[in-house]
Design an enzyme around this catalytic site. Sequence first.
Site, PDB file in Angstrom:
ATOM      1  N   GLN A 135      -3.556  -6.677  19.040  1.00 57.76           N
ATOM      2  CA  GLN A 135      -4.896  -6.785  18.434  1.00 57.76           C
ATOM      3  C   GLN A 135      -5.589  -8.090  18.836  1.00 57.76           C
ATOM      4  OE1 GLN A 135      -2.150  -5.815  16.808  1.00 57.76           O
ATOM      5  NE2 GLN A 135      -2.593  -4.395  15.157  1.00 57.76           N
ATOM      6  N   ARG A 182      -1.840   5.111   5.754  1.00 61.76           N
ATOM      7  CA  ARG A 182      -1.151   3.835   6.035  1.00 61.76           C
ATOM      8  C   ARG A 182      -0.804   3.188   4.684  1.00 61.76           C
ATOM      9  NH1 ARG A 182      -3.385  -0.087  10.604  1.00 61.76           N
ATOM     10  NH2 ARG A 182      -1.206  -0.765  10.588  1.00 61.76           N
ATOM     11  N   ARG A 200      -8.727   0.201  12.249  1.00 64.84           N
ATOM     12  CA  ARG A 200      -7.641  -0.550  11.616  1.00 64.84           C
ATOM     13  C   ARG A 200      -8.266  -1.824  11.053  1.00 64.84           C
ATOM     14  NH1 ARG A 200      -8.940  -4.519  14.057  1.00 64.84           N
ATOM     15  NH2 ARG A 200      -7.130  -5.527  13.190  1.00 64.84           N
ATOM     16  N   GLY A 201      -7.437  -2.582  10.332  1.00 66.88           N
ATOM     17  CA  GLY A 201      -7.979  -3.739   9.613  1.00 66.88           C
ATOM     18  C   GLY A 201      -8.281  -3.286   8.192  1.00 66.88           C
ATOM     19  N   ALA A 202      -7.797  -4.073   7.212  1.00 66.76           N
ATOM     20  CA  ALA A 202      -7.819  -3.607   5.820  1.00 66.76           C
ATOM     21  C   ALA A 202      -9.208  -3.159   5.330  1.00 66.76           C
ATOM     22  CB  ALA A 202      -7.226  -4.685   4.920  1.00 66.76           C
ATOM     23  N   ASP A 249      -3.761  -7.959   4.521  1.00 67.05           N
ATOM     24  CA  ASP A 249      -3.829  -6.558   4.068  1.00 67.05           C
ATOM     25  C   ASP A 249      -3.572  -6.412   2.587  1.00 67.05           C
ATOM     26  OD1 ASP A 249      -3.310  -6.455   7.049  1.00 67.05           O
ATOM     27  OD2 ASP A 249      -3.845  -4.390   6.545  1.00 67.05           O
ATOM     28  N   LYS A 304      -0.459  -9.075   9.413  1.00 64.52           N
ATOM     29  CA  LYS A 304       0.145  -8.590  10.657  1.00 64.52           C
ATOM     30  C   LYS A 304       1.426  -9.338  10.997  1.00 64.52           C
ATOM     31  CE  LYS A 304      -0.783  -5.842  12.535  1.00 64.52           C
ATOM     32  NZ  LYS A 304      -0.084  -4.550  12.299  1.00 64.52           N
TER      33      LYS A 304
HETATM   34  O1  MRU Z   1      -2.275  -3.059  11.817  1.00 58.79           O
HETATM   35  P1  MRU Z   1      -3.689  -3.561  11.680  1.00 58.79           P
HETATM   36  O2  MRU Z   1      -4.349  -3.835  12.977  1.00 58.79           O
HETATM   37  O3  MRU Z   1      -4.503  -2.681  10.765  1.00 58.79           O
HETATM   38  O4  MRU Z   1      -3.513  -4.957  10.950  1.00 58.79           O
HETATM   39  C1  MRU Z   1      -4.665  -5.675  10.630  1.00 58.79           C
HETATM   40  C2  MRU Z   1      -4.374  -6.998  10.074  1.00 58.79           C
HETATM   41  O5  MRU Z   1      -3.234  -7.377   9.887  1.00 58.79           O
HETATM   42  C3  MRU Z   1      -5.550  -7.824   9.674  1.00 58.79           C
HETATM   43  O6  MRU Z   1      -5.264  -9.177   9.811  1.00 58.79           O
HETATM   44  C4  MRU Z   1      -5.904  -7.536   8.210  1.00 58.79           C
HETATM   45  O7  MRU Z   1      -6.091  -6.174   8.008  1.00 58.79           O
HETATM   46  C5  MRU Z   1      -7.110  -8.255   7.772  1.00 58.79           C
HETATM   47  S1  MRU Z   1      -8.525  -7.567   8.562  1.00 58.79           S
HETATM   48  C6  MRU Z   1      -9.914  -8.259   8.075  1.00 58.79           C
END
Ligand code: MRU
Length: 356
Positions: free
Chosen positions: A207, A100, A57-59, A248, A259
Amino acid sequence: MSNSSNPDAVVALRWYDVPGYGHLQMVDQTRLPAVFDYLSYDSAAGVAEGIRSMVVRGAPAIGVAAAYGVALEALRMQTQPQVVFEAALDAGFAVLAQSRPTAVNLFWALDRMQRCRAQYSQDHPSQLAAALLAAAKALHEEDIRINQQMGEHGAALLADGARVLTHCNAGALATAGHGTALGVIRSAIAAGKRISVIADETRPFLQGARLTAWEMVQEGIPVTLITDNMAGHLMSQGEVDAVIVGTDRVAANGDVANKIGTYMVAVLAARHGIPFYVACPLSTIDLSVANGDQIPIEERAASEVTGFRETQWAAAGVQVRNPSFDVTPAELVTAIITEKGVIHSPDEKKLRAIFD
Ligand code: MRU
């Protein structure tokens, strides 16, 4: 094994080379910090499920995983007749695109892989598969470099001794390495600044508690964990000097989706005169959406809110909402930190200019 030049202790994704094919290995982030384990993937559908279930996860990490997902599908099907191979690739792109909705890096990475596919469309499937793998590896390496550049630009914004609050996990686990928000913190520390981190727990998927706290502890970076509803109190007591988060998707006007809970933190930061920084690569800026209202917000399972893993604490039968992201209006964003530099008080004109 891994062909990435990632210097960090925490490596979320790695490619395992086997001549003619290979595997993608991803840390199972659903089990951290209790269990540190890599899962192995060899198809687009498998990687898509890894993204959907938040193994990864994470963009930026989602984008890199999706690129490898396409390459894996091509490698898996390269000995099939052309028509079967092409249909499998189409299906691979489609299943990855549905994994997603909010992180635009996913669609950005798939677009890039489609362009590579178009460029080698006249070649034999095995040559196309090799080209797609090379493109995925390039994207992987590029993300590490970009995070380091972003870190250098952002580090200058933090004073020695700064206590920095962050939300969710925008670290090495959320990227190919180094991190966006946590990359800025890592770079500031590497530059000799004494930085400490306040990690929001980040309900409901935790997270912050599970991933950010773990990453910081791994590297001995001072970190204090709080529940999300403690941020306002700490700010009112003068215990927070800056906020840095990832994102994201950034809309053309500078609105920032991140998030769930980020908006709340931004409002609190504005109330207390604390700078609110957003760190992201240019691939997270989506000029095709005018403002935050147009960013698709993922809704996830009610079970994430009613409990965690096997433990369910909410009354059975209760109605639940679980929007996984929120939008912080551009007016609350002090600056966006990118690999090309820092955009103060972001607006459409400044965001368009950074792509020139
Ligand atoms: O639902 P997630 O854990 O994928 O959400 C991740 C986030 O909101 C991060 O802050 C975002 O992707 C930036 S990651 C470098």
